[in-house]
Enzyme design. Structure first.
Site, short mmCIF file in Angstrom:
data_model
loop_
_atom_site.label_atom_id
_atom_site.label_comp_id
_atom_site.label_asym_id
_atom_site.label_seq_id
_atom_site.Cartn_x
_atom_site.Cartn_y
_atom_site.Cartn_z
N GLU A 37 -4.78 6.88 -1.01
CA GLU A 37 -5.55 5.69 -0.84
C GLU A 37 -5.47 4.96 0.45
OE1 GLU A 37 -5.08 1.98 -2.82
OE2 GLU A 37 -4.05 3.21 -4.37
N CYS A 71 -4.70 4.73 -7.21
CA CYS A 71 -3.34 5.75 -7.26
C CYS A 71 -3.42 7.18 -8.01
CB CYS A 71 -2.30 4.81 -8.09
SG CYS A 71 -1.79 3.30 -7.35
N HIS A 206 3.05 6.12 -14.33
CA HIS A 206 2.56 5.41 -12.81
C HIS A 206 3.20 3.98 -12.90
CE1 HIS A 206 0.65 3.64 -9.55
NE2 HIS A 206 -0.05 2.65 -10.38
#
Length: 414
Positions: A37, A71, A206
């Site tokens: 990103e 993400c 994550h």
């Protein structure tokens, strides 16, 4: 503690490092997909920049491109690459997945959660880690919890409270779908029992910040508890939780009593199944797309091949906006010396040493560096300032941006 860099290009570095350490030929790669990103161009993909590494080999027949959603892009790239290897399009070569990002924030409470990193992975046959088929759970919806609408700035717009709620909601939904799918598979082979967190030998997440992960383990236990027809609240892991039997998941996102109770009840599970995976996150901060795969590397670096053989590793990947998946991997049963699993674990044995060898700077120096970055990240006819002495040997770095915004990279000698 967290990591940052001002002008390195780690995706180039990680691809070069993986190819050199695996001793593969450059023409053995048939697909390369990048999850990121950290957008430096609204048209030209990061993957095309990496292609300069393949120039001398003459290998230009490489499928794949960049994949972007906060993400989650690295996980989407992994799924795409695995699907390619399993498809009629596969030509027998490896796929490579690259996840790389720089997580920077404006001055304020969010800045210490930032970080940076990159991970490169090979996808192919006879792998030491195999994605389990047909059981991953995915949840996607439209929400503005974290986004980057100002293309002139590297900093995101963040609604922290909403983002945490979205993370937990996505975890609930993904875990519910995953359980249904794996229980359906089990029933087809005569196994009739509920799937619970205990069926994962390890569970990675994550990791925007480590406390969120500890709460997430408790959240998964809450899901198991509410799904169980007759949980034992007099002894065992659910002891003392009877008061929460009637709660509804959607009403608990801000319930501190539920959060604390299940965080406490799941503490041993967290310590056994998840805490070892937080080595990189605790010392490197949030890496965005590589985050969950940095957790995987941390886990593999702290166990022997014999300890890992045959284990099921659960993984929860989340990207704001939002896209999320919960999936699992099976570790190879073969842990013999020289096996793919043994080689993978050995390749990560220096992870702690690499972390320890980094240069530490004061918060004041970091703040000044961020001011420099704010002033220079969009400049043309620009040579980034900084000492190459601070770079590890073999590191790729940005050497110059010319008057047409074309970026030139160089590599520090080994």
């Amino acid at each position: 503690m967290w990591a940052f860099w001002l002008w390195r290009f780690t995706s180039l570095h990680m691809v070069q490092r993986l190819m050199e350490r695996s001793r593969l030929s450059w023409d053995s790669i048939g697909r390369l997909e990048v999850g990121t990103e950290t957008i430096i161009d609204k048209s030209k993909a990061v993957k095309t920049v990496i292609m300069q590494l393949f120039q001398d080999s003459g290998n230009t027949d490489i499928e794949g491109i960049d994949t972007t959603n906060a993400c989650y892009g690295g996980t989407a790239s992994l799924f795409n690459s695995a699907d390619w290897v399993e498809s009629s399009s596969w030509d027998g070569r490896y796929a490579m997945v690259v996840c790389g990002d720089i997580a920077v924030y404006a001055t304020g409470n969010a800045r210490p959660t930032g970080g940076a990193g990159a991970v490169a992975m090979l996808v192919g046959p006879n792998a030491p880690l195999a994605l389990e088929r047909g059981i991953r759970g995915t949840h996607m919806e439209h929400v503005y919890d974290f986004y980057k609408p100002d293309l002139a700035s590297e900093y995101p717009m963040v609604d922290g409270k909403l983002s945490i709620q979205c993370y937990f909601r996505a975890l609930d939904q993904c875990y519910s779908v995953y359980r249904k799918k794996i229980q359906s598979q089990w029933q087809k082979v005569g196994v009739d029992k509920p799937f619970t967190l205990e069926d994962f030998q390890f569970m990675i997440f994550h990791t925007p910040f480590c406390k969120l992960v500890q709460k997430s383990v408790g959240r998964m236990m809450l899901n198991d508890f509410l799904a169980a027809p007759n949980p034992d609240t007099q002894s065992g892991i659910y002891k003392g939780l009877q008061a929460f039997r009637g709660v509804k998941l959607e009403d608990t996102y801000s319930d501190k009593d539920v959060e604390k109770a299940f965080q406490k009840a799941s503490l041993e599970m967290f310590s056994q199944k998840t805490k070892p995976s937080l080595l990189l996150s605790s010392r490197n901060g949030n890496m965005y797309t590589p985050s969950v795969y940095g957790c995987l590397a941390s886990l593999l670096a702290q166990y022997s091949a014999q300890q890992l053989a045959g284990c099921r590793i659960g993984a929860f990947s989340y990207g704001s906006g939002l896209a999320a998946s919960l999936f699992s991997m099976r570790v190879s049963q073969c842990a013999a010396p020289g096996s793919p699993l043994d080689k993978l674990v050995s390749s990560l044995s220096d992870l702690q040493m690499r972390l320890d060898s980094r240069k530490c700077v004061s918060p004041e120096e970091f703040a000044e560096i961020m001011k420099q970055r704010e002033k220079s990240h969009h400049l043309v006819n620009h040579n980034p300032q900084g000492s190459k002495d601070d770079l590890f040997p073999g590191t790729w770095y940005l050497e110059r941006v010319d008057d047409k915004h074309r970026r030139q990279y160089a590599r520090k000698p080994l």
